[in-house]
Scaffold this motif. Structure first.
Motif, PDB file in Angstrom:
ATOM      1  N   PHE A  36      40.257  75.599 104.343  1.00 46.97           N
ATOM      2  CA  PHE A  36      41.782  75.660 104.208  1.00 46.97           C
ATOM      3  C   PHE A  36      42.153  76.063 103.047  1.00 46.97           C
ATOM      4  CE2 PHE A  36      41.494  72.078 107.462  1.00 46.97           C
ATOM      5  CZ  PHE A  36      42.251  72.932 108.679  1.00 46.97           C
ATOM      6  N   VAL A  37      42.749  77.164 102.849  1.00 45.09           N
ATOM      7  CA  VAL A  37      43.240  77.776 101.525  1.00 45.09           C
ATOM      8  C   VAL A  37      45.069  77.600 101.716  1.00 45.09           C
ATOM      9  CG1 VAL A  37      43.184  79.871 100.105  1.00 45.09           C
ATOM     10  CG2 VAL A  37      41.403  79.535 101.653  1.00 45.09           C
ATOM     11  N   THR A  90      37.336  71.481 103.899  1.00 45.64           N
ATOM     12  CA  THR A  90      37.489  71.581 102.189  1.00 45.64           C
ATOM     13  C   THR A  90      38.814  72.153 102.180  1.00 45.64           C
ATOM     14  OG1 THR A  90      36.226  71.842 100.407  1.00 45.64           O
ATOM     15  CG2 THR A  90      36.171  73.691 101.933  1.00 45.64           C
ATOM     16  N   ILE A  91      39.137  72.054 100.718  1.00 51.00           N
ATOM     17  CA  ILE A  91      40.481  72.729 100.525  1.00 51.00           C
ATOM     18  C   ILE A  91      40.263  73.752  98.992  1.00 51.00           C
ATOM     19  CG2 ILE A  91      42.792  72.009  99.739  1.00 51.00           C
ATOM     20  CD1 ILE A  91      42.524  69.313 101.211  1.00 51.00           C
ATOM     21  N   ILE A  92      40.958  74.660  99.136  1.00 48.32           N
ATOM     22  CA  ILE A  92      41.212  75.727  98.055  1.00 48.32           C
ATOM     23  C   ILE A  92      42.756  75.572  97.936  1.00 48.32           C
ATOM     24  CG2 ILE A  92      40.812  77.819  97.426  1.00 48.32           C
ATOM     25  CD1 ILE A  92      38.159  77.811  98.977  1.00 48.32           C
ATOM     26  N   PRO A 108      34.459  67.902  99.250  1.00 44.12           N
ATOM     27  CA  PRO A 108      35.092  68.365  97.824  1.00 44.12           C
ATOM     28  C   PRO A 108      33.743  69.210  97.131  1.00 44.12           C
ATOM     29  CG  PRO A 108      34.178  65.976  97.521  1.00 44.12           C
ATOM     30  CD  PRO A 108      33.830  66.268  98.944  1.00 44.12           C
ATOM     31  N   LEU A 109      34.304  69.865  96.356  1.00 39.27           N
ATOM     32  CA  LEU A 109      33.480  70.826  95.532  1.00 39.27           C
ATOM     33  C   LEU A 109      32.736  69.866  94.392  1.00 39.27           C
ATOM     34  CD1 LEU A 109      32.576  73.572  94.389  1.00 39.27           C
ATOM     35  CD2 LEU A 109      34.794  73.600  92.901  1.00 39.27           C
ATOM     36  N   LYS A 115      30.039  78.369  99.536  1.00 38.96           N
ATOM     37  CA  LYS A 115      28.779  78.221  99.809  1.00 38.96           C
ATOM     38  C   LYS A 115      28.205  76.873  99.857  1.00 38.96           C
ATOM     39  CE  LYS A 115      26.884  82.467  97.669  1.00 38.96           C
ATOM     40  NZ  LYS A 115      26.118  82.999  98.726  1.00 38.96           N
ATOM     41  N   HIS A 116      28.851  76.007  99.105  1.00 40.18           N
ATOM     42  CA  HIS A 116      28.351  74.650  98.754  1.00 40.18           C
ATOM     43  C   HIS A 116      29.062  73.858 100.311  1.00 40.18           C
ATOM     44  CE1 HIS A 116      28.522  70.274  97.581  1.00 40.18           C
ATOM     45  NE2 HIS A 116      29.678  70.201  97.836  1.00 40.18           N
ATOM     46  N   PHE A 117      30.182  74.354 100.774  1.00 44.08           N
ATOM     47  CA  PHE A 117      30.490  73.735 101.906  1.00 44.08           C
ATOM     48  C   PHE A 117      29.874  73.945 103.101  1.00 44.08           C
ATOM     49  CE2 PHE A 117      33.768  74.350 105.707  1.00 44.08           C
ATOM     50  CZ  PHE A 117      33.993  72.925 105.945  1.00 44.08           C
TER      51      PHE A 117
END
Length: 201
Positions: free
Chosen positions: A74-75, A109-111, A141-142, A188-190
């Motif tokens: 989600f951005v 995840t959230i940006i 999370p990142l 990439k992590h997500f």
């Protein structure tokens, strides 16, 4: 194959740039990734008065579409320290999915994007977590997945909650190369986390 949806809202294209960067990073990992916009809630008249540019030609997400994916990036732009109303309206439209727990064990995840350094990027992520909790969606999370997170040489958005950008109070600042690089790492992590779960299942 792991299926990821990059879902964003963007008024002046800052979050669109973040979403496109995240999409490119997920595709580089060989997953099935698609990009969507949440529905606009402002009228054409209001958008014109705000000098908003035309929307990109990406499909509009509907709540039922969420069931097709394993995870969501989600951005989300920030308004007064929380998600903009367009995202809130979209989340509010998922009641039927909540009733059947159709999104349980999905990942998200959230940006974020804010106008200023202290505009509420962390609180935007924090106040979105109740939506995830009610649906049984697992938040990823990142963290500190890249040394770039510790950069002190330039202004940098985001944090362990998720990557982000600073748009400037007047919207004139565009995402920096450093911020976009961290967005790529975040995506990439997500994907790595979600793919491990999908393969294990």
């Amino acid at each position: 194959m792991t299926k990821i949806a990059v879902i964003y809202y963007s008024l002046y294209n800052h979050c669109k740039t973040l979403a496109e960067t995240a999409l490119a990073s997920t595709k580089a990992d060989g997953v099935d990734a698609e990009i969507y916009q949440v529905p606009e809630t402002l009228s054409d008249e209001i958008l014109a008065k705000m000098h908003a540019p035309p929307k990109a030609d990406y499909p509009i997400i509907t709540p039922d579409k969420l069931t097709e994916f394993d995870g969501y990036i989600f951005v989300i732009p920030t308004r007064y320290g929380r998600a903009v109303s367009q995202f809130s309206s979209f989340f509010d439209a998922t009641g039927g999915l909540w009733a059947t727990q159709a999104l349980s064990k999905k990942f998200a995840t959230i940006i974020t994007s804010t106008g200023t350094q202290h505009g509420g990027q962390e609180t935007t992520a924090l106040t979105t977590l109740p939506f995830f909790a009610h649906h049984g969606i697992i938040f990823v999370p990142l963290g500190y997945a890249t040394p770039d997170m510790l950069n002190m040489d330039q202004i940098l958005a985001g944090g362990p909650w998720g990557a982000g950008t600073l748009a400037g109070a007047d919207g004139s600042r565009q995402p920096s190369e450093l911020e976009l690089r961290i967005v790529g790492v975040h995506a990439k992590h997500f994907v790595d986390v979600v793919s491990k779960f999908v393969k294990g299942a």
